[in-house]
Enzyme design. Structure first.
Site, mmCIF file in Angstrom:
data_model
loop_
_atom_site.group_PDB
_atom_site.id
_atom_site.type_symbol
_atom_site.label_atom_id
_atom_site.label_comp_id
_atom_site.label_asym_id
_atom_site.label_seq_id
_atom_site.Cartn_x
_atom_site.Cartn_y
_atom_site.Cartn_z
ATOM 1 N N GLU A 56 0.820 -1.217 0.000
ATOM 2 C CA GLU A 56 0.000 0.000 0.000
ATOM 3 C C GLU A 56 0.857 1.273 0.000
ATOM 4 O OE1 GLU A 56 -3.900 -1.846 2.297
ATOM 5 O OE2 GLU A 56 -2.116 -1.383 3.447
ATOM 6 N N ASP A 104 -11.602 -7.799 -1.686
ATOM 7 C CA ASP A 104 -12.250 -9.102 -1.458
ATOM 8 C C ASP A 104 -13.653 -8.826 -0.922
ATOM 9 O OD1 ASP A 104 -10.178 -8.610 1.064
ATOM 10 O OD2 ASP A 104 -12.169 -9.203 1.687
HETATM 11 N N1 ADE Z 1 -8.617 -5.598 4.312
HETATM 12 C C1 ADE Z 1 -8.831 -6.152 3.104
HETATM 13 N N2 ADE Z 1 -9.734 -7.126 3.179
HETATM 14 C C2 ADE Z 1 -10.108 -7.212 4.473
HETATM 15 C C3 ADE Z 1 -10.997 -8.037 5.185
HETATM 16 N N3 ADE Z 1 -11.689 -8.996 4.563
HETATM 17 N N4 ADE Z 1 -11.121 -7.843 6.522
HETATM 18 C C4 ADE Z 1 -10.409 -6.888 7.147
HETATM 19 N N5 ADE Z 1 -9.542 -6.092 6.525
HETATM 20 C C5 ADE Z 1 -9.394 -6.237 5.199
#
Ligand code: ADE
Length: 247
Positions: free
Chosen positions: A11, A214
């Site tokens: 990042e 996600d």
């Molecule tokens: N950052 C990216 N995906 C995430 C997730 N599923 N839970 C917490 N932080 C995240």
């Protein structure tokens, strides 16, 4: 001085590479680069994952370097059913979904502060939305077509709203509970509301820009890793470039 934070190396990687005259200060658990990014003096910091690391780095930057505003750009898991991978959430409010000192204080309230949702200034939110839209309109510069296809990213959308933060990576076991408890939360991540609280306690401003990597479901970890390597650095660089033109 503008401070730009990312939790993970993916990042901050592209931002650090784009900086001129960057000097590194390494601390246990976090790294700070002072330099010039797209013509602006700023500080980029990799704070590490989770609320404590993010809060400690933020307090350090404010106290030692007088940083304000603090901007976070990175990934999040989508909670809102309308969000797709590659969409971007610009935070307007931030809540720690794992804070619960009830019955002493109401659930989610930061003990002693009387607040459960920390907010970004509307003008910063508007600049963030414009910046993300400009990055999308430019065709997601830097993101390879193969990777876009693999994640089904066609024309991403930007939304602003509530970001839920906690010290948990959210997968299918926790997602439904979070959705039920916080129906207006757009996405889940692990730093935003902690940084927002520190900024609030110091009288500073904060904005988080979160790329959906996600769906906080059974495939979250697999999607997250590939997205982190191949897509997140390009989004981060493109969005921050556009944002620095507007703030
Ligand atoms: N950052 C990216 N995906 C995430 C997730 N599923 N839970 C917490 N932080 C995240």
């Amino acid at each position: 001085m503008i401070g730009i934070l990312g939790a993970m190396e993916v990042e901050t990687r592209a931002l650090v590479a784009a900086m001129t005259d960057a000097t590194l200060t390494a601390r246990p658990g976090f790294e700070i680069w002072d330099g010039t990014l797209f013509g602006r003096r700023c500080i980029v910091a990799r704070c590490g994952m989770g609320k404590v690391s993010a809060a400690a780095t933020t307090q350090h930057l404010i106290a030692m370097r007088n940083v304000n505003p603090v901007i976070v750009c990175g990934m999040a898991g989508g909670l809102h059913p309308a969000l797709r991978l590659g969409d971007v959430v610009v935070g307007s409010a931030y809540l720690q979904h794992d804070v619960d000192a009830s019955p002493i204080f109401p659930r989610y309230e930061a003990p002693g502060l009387g607040i459960d949702r920390f907010e970004s200034p509307p003008e910063l939110v508007a600049a963030g939305v414009e910046a993300v839209q400009a990055f999308i309109d430019a065709g997601l510069p830097g993101v390879w077509l193969d990777e876009r296809r693999a994640f089904g990213i066609d024309t991403p959308v930007v939304r602003s709203g509530l970001i839920a933060t906690g010290d948990q990576f959210i997968t299918e076991t926790r997602r439904d509970g979070l959705r039920a408890d916080l129906p207006d939360a757009l996405c889940a991540e692990m730093e935003g509301a902690a940084i927002a609280q520190v900024c609030y306690m110091n009288g500073g401003s904060f904005l988080a820009l979160r790329i959906i990597s996600d769906n906080a479901d059974a495939s979250a970890a697999v999607d997250f890793k590939r997205f982190a390597e191949n897509i997140a650095p390009h989004y981060t660089l493109g969005i921050i470039r556009e944002l620095l033109r507007r703030i």
